[in-house]
Design an enzyme around this catalytic site. Structure first.
Site, PDB file in Angstrom:
ATOM      1  N   CYS A  71      -3.714  42.396 -13.348  1.00 43.91           N
ATOM      2  CA  CYS A  71      -3.159  42.119 -14.679  1.00 43.91           C
ATOM      3  C   CYS A  71      -1.632  42.186 -14.610  1.00 43.91           C
ATOM      4  O   CYS A  71      -0.940  41.336 -15.170  1.00 43.91           O
ATOM      5  CB  CYS A  71      -3.704  43.135 -15.682  1.00 43.91           C
ATOM      6  N   CYS A 103      -7.340  49.476 -20.736  1.00 48.44           N
ATOM      7  CA  CYS A 103      -7.296  48.910 -22.085  1.00 48.44           C
ATOM      8  C   CYS A 103      -8.634  48.279 -22.455  1.00 48.44           C
ATOM      9  O   CYS A 103      -9.095  48.395 -23.594  1.00 48.44           O
ATOM     10  CB  CYS A 103      -6.153  47.914 -22.217  1.00 48.44           C
TER      11      CYS A 103
END
Ligand SMILES: Nc1ncnc2c1ncn2[C@@H]1O[C@H](COP(=O)(O)OP(=O)(O)OP(=O)(O)O)[C@@H](O)[C@H]1O
Length: 371
Positions: A94, A193
């Site tokens: 990410c 997350c």
């Protein structure tokens, strides 16, 4: 005034990073990447908190719709990885493909600026001799995030600032309170997350992968119990196996063909070595000879001594290595990152490959190990 784009999640760390750079006289532009579909941390409250911060500081604020790139690079990556029996690490992927790369591209193309910053805990220095940008551990060992950042390219490191890398989290909170930031008391995020968003990795994966129950077996193939689907398990896992045994048992592998989860005693759950692919070299160029390193194979594990052996790869770019641990290691998990250090400097890192029998054979690709 130098312009800098600061990635804002709406949390205390990125708020302090932005406020600190603003105080230092930078022309700060706040930017939130809208990552996940639906209501979630960074995607609803986070944006409101980030927007308020920018309003309070009197700075520009941008939201970039990155849901498609997040879905392509992270959701698909996780689903494909778990579906094929590895435990992918989403954060380093990410950082490179969703956050830093696109943020710098947006900064350059849309905002005419060449610098970005985040609230990560790590440091960047430039080596005067080699000219290379070096990633270093944060001053606060409990918060160090260098493990997740090993995959940043030289171009990204050259353009990036981590204003919090030199301070502890306690200092960050103190600065937030002193500056009266409304995010000062926001709790730390506890998990990935995606997990905060979905409740658990299992809930997330079950949306994409159909459960396929099968047998839990020992290394001899004896059936010890049943599993609910290989994607619910990870190497080194002990809890949740539902097997009554004299000694605790740990997941040591998967047989995708037979749909088996393989378990063993802790003493059998250690590996002497592993191979690592998609290597990114940070402080040094790809070495030609074996070298001693300290390697970290999980975010929360200690770095351990090892010998790194370059392996020949098809394209000859040094993007594959073997790591031979000084002592066999527990929980060597395909899909997770191995990141190697010299002191606090990240030398490089890559993704642990699934062990296949020929890879455990004696070295043939790039010279013998000299112990
Ligand atoms: N959606 C996002 N858009 C832009 N930048 C982000 C986003 N999410 C995270 N970041 C940046 O990456 C940094 C590290 O993210 P991480 O998810 O580890 O958050 P964190 O350590 O909980 O930080 P924070 O307290 O700022 O939320 C953040 O400080 C922020 O600068």
């Amino acid at each position: 005034m130098e312009r800098i784009v600061v990635g804002l999640s709406g949390g205390v760390d990125s708020s302090v990073a932005a406020a600190t750079l603003h105080q230092q006289g930078y022309d700060v532009v706040g930017l939130t990447l809208w990552l996940m579909k639906g209501k979630g941390q960074c995607c609803s409250e986070g944006m409101v908190d980030a927007a308020k911060l920018c309003e309070d500081l009197g700075i520009e604020y941008h939201v970039v719709d990155s849901r498609e790139v997040f879905e392509r690079e992270i959701i698909n990556y996780l689903v494909d990885g778990y579906g094929s029996g590895i435990t992918p690490l989403p954060c380093s992927q990410c950082n490179r493909a969703v956050k830093f790369g696109p943020m710098l591209q947006y900064a350059r193309e849309e905002l005419g600026c060449d610098r970005i910053a985040t609230g990560h805990y790590a440091r960047i220095t430039q080596n005067a001799e080699t000219g290379r940008y070096e990633l270093r551990r944060a001053v606060d060992p409990a918060k160090d995030q260098s493990y997740f950042l090993y995959d940043l390219t030289q171009d990204l490191l050259a353009a990036c600032d981590f204003p919090l890398g030199h301070q502890t989290k306690t200092e960050t909170r103190r600065v937030a309170a002193a500056l009266g930031l409304h995010t000062a008391e926001k709790p730390d995020s506890q998990d990935l997350c995606l997990i905060e968003h979905h409740g658990s990795m299992q809930t997330f994966l079950d949306k994409y992968l159909a459960p396929k129950p099968g047998d839990i077996v020992d290394t001899e193939g004896r059936i010890l119990g049943q599993h609910t689907g290989i994607h619910h398990y990870t190497i080194g896992q002990r809890k949740g196996l539902g097997i009554a045994a004299a000694n605790p048992l740990y997941v040591v592998g998967f047989d995708m063909g037979k749909n088996h989860v393989i378990v063993a005693d802790r003493s059998d759950a250690h590996l002497p070595d592993c191979t690592v692919q998609r290597v990114n070299w940070v402080a040094i160029a790809a070495p030609q000879e074996p070298m001693k390193v300290s390697v970290q194979i999980r975010y929360r594990s200690e770095a351990v001594g090892a010998t790194l052996v370059p392996l020949a790869s098809g394209n000859g770019t040094g993007d594959r290595v073997r790591i031979v641990f000084d002592e066999p290691q527990f929980g060597v998990t395909p899909g997770q990152a191995a990141v190697w250090y010299d002191g606090d400097r990240v030398l490089g890192g890559g993704l642990i490959e699934a062990a296949v029998p020929e890879l455990s054979a004696p070295m043939t690709e790039a010279g013998a190990l000299s112990h």
